[in-house]
Design an enzyme around this catalytic site. Structure first.
Site, PDB file in Angstrom:
ATOM      1  N   ARG A  57       7.440  -7.757  -7.992  1.00  0.00           N
ATOM      2  CA  ARG A  57       7.795  -9.158  -8.216  1.00  0.00           C
ATOM      3  C   ARG A  57       6.599 -10.105  -8.166  1.00  0.00           C
ATOM      4  O   ARG A  57       6.745 -11.298  -8.394  1.00  0.00           O
ATOM      5  CB  ARG A  57       8.862  -9.609  -7.220  1.00  0.00           C
ATOM      6  N   SER A  96       0.815  -1.220   0.000  1.00  0.00           N
ATOM      7  CA  SER A  96       0.000   0.000   0.000  1.00  0.00           C
ATOM      8  C   SER A  96       0.846   1.267   0.000  1.00  0.00           C
ATOM      9  O   SER A  96       0.558   2.218  -0.735  1.00  0.00           O
ATOM     10  CB  SER A  96      -0.958  -0.016   1.194  1.00  0.00           C
ATOM     11  N   LYS A 139       7.483   4.002  17.291  1.00  0.00           N
ATOM     12  CA  LYS A 139       6.043   4.314  17.370  1.00  0.00           C
ATOM     13  C   LYS A 139       5.186   3.102  17.039  1.00  0.00           C
ATOM     14  O   LYS A 139       4.049   2.989  17.501  1.00  0.00           O
ATOM     15  CB  LYS A 139       5.707   5.512  16.490  1.00  0.00           C
ATOM     16  N   GLY A 172       6.244   9.958   7.535  1.00  0.00           N
ATOM     17  CA  GLY A 172       4.962  10.604   7.807  1.00  0.00           C
ATOM     18  C   GLY A 172       5.044  11.733   8.804  1.00  0.00           C
ATOM     19  O   GLY A 172       6.086  12.373   8.890  1.00  0.00           O
TER      20      GLY A 172
END
Length: 335
Positions: A39, A18, A198, A143
């Protein structure tokens, strides 16, 4: 040796999950033709014929003129100047195993938030040691973000990390625009380890939610997680860093509370009574916190930082400690 990214640098992405898919979407939306190592035969065929990844973010449709999916790793890397790694950390070595093209003239960007299992190294450390690259030609793309929101155009704040601010800007130009806001940092060590830690803390939050703890306790747990992360970073690699900014604290928060968080979900399943093995089997995507808990404990044996939350998660995952009793014991160590 100095490494300067050129203005016309070509990008390639390694991985087809994703986050890899969302990254390719950002690059392609900026009009670039993106090399893409895939792949998996099913995913590769679908991308070539339909412009979609049938397994991840299948609602994201690519302009096929802007992507160059291939199962030829050497070819994809050879044609790129910037190689973006976006595989689960546990599979990184397998993905790179067929590579025979040298990386010495490439700039490598890790978009992976995990530790290479067995090697007890971050991705940046692994690439530096195993491919002989200078830290000056390795960066991070991080992020706080979840691929699902990035791919749908939700406003997202991303961070590019390089030792050379000029290189960070060059990479940022590849992603800028639309609903992407960018910030920059030179703290390779702190931001990479923060992104790893995290995931462990999100697992702890999932455990607590699954066990029935409420929002009052979760606020305390996450606040203490912030302090634990800051302690580890400062004691293991002191630097001038502000762990309250988005690349550290924001990434921690979104991973702890988001419905998209794989690590929170893994903890939630265990908190609900699943065994660790059955919870892992139920996961459709990799929860990096599972591997990170073992690796961070191994690494912290050198630093001896007080990390009761990370230690609790490790004991539940790897030593068979009962989740309920472990969380009760942890509550006595938080402030």
């Amino acid at each position: 040796m100095e490494y300067k990214i050129g203005t016309g640098a070509r990008c390639a992405v390694i991985g087809y999950g994703s986050w890899a898919t969302a990254i390719v979407g950002l690059l392609a939306a900026n009009g670039q033709r993106v090399g893409w190592y895939v792949r998996n035969p099913e995913v590769l065929e679908s991308l070539r014929t339909e412009g979609r990844n049938p397994r991840y973010l299948s609602d994201l449709e690519f302009d096929r003129d802007r992507i160059a999916p291939s199962d030829d790793l050497d070819g994809v890397v050879h044609d790129a100047d910037i190689v973006i790694l976006a595989t689960p950390s546990a599979y990184l070595k397998d993905f790179l195993a067929p590579l025979t093209v040298p990386l010495r003239d490439k700039f490598i960007v890790s978009a992976i938030k995990g530790i290479v299992p067995g090697d007890y190294q971050t991705v940046v450390e692994y690439i530096h040691d195993h491919y002989g690259l200078s830290y000056k030609q390795i960066g991070l793309f991080t992020g706080p973000s979840h691929a699902e929101e990035v791919s749908r155009g939700k406003l997202s704040y991303l961070t590019v990390v390089c030792t050379d601010p000029g290189n960070a800007q060059r990479i940022g130009e590849k992603f800028a625009g639309g609903n992407i806001r960018l910030s920059y940092s030179t703290d390779l060590y702190g931001i990479e380890y923060g992104a790893i830690l995290k995931n462990i803390y999100a697992l702890a939050v999932g455990l607590a939610v699954g066990l029935g703890y409420g929002d009052n306790f979760l606020a305390v747990l996450i606040a203490n997680s912030t302090g634990e992360m800051t302690r580890f970073l400062e004691e293991s690699y002191p630097d001038k860093r502000d762990t309250q900014v988005s690349a550290y604290l924001g990434d921690l928060l979104v991973t702890c509370y988001s419905v998209y968080s794989r690590n929170r979900r893994l903890g939630l399943l265990i908190g609900h009574g699943c065994t660790v093995k059955s919870a892992l089997n139920e996961m459709t995507m990799v929860a990096e916190g599972y591997f990170a808990a073992d690796c961070i404990r191994h690494i912290n044996a050198r630093h001896k930082v007080d990390m009761p939350i990370a230690e609790t998660v490790y004991r539940v995952l790897y030593e068979g400690a009962p989740a309920r009793r472990s969380m009760q014991e942890l509550t006595t160590k938080l402030i």
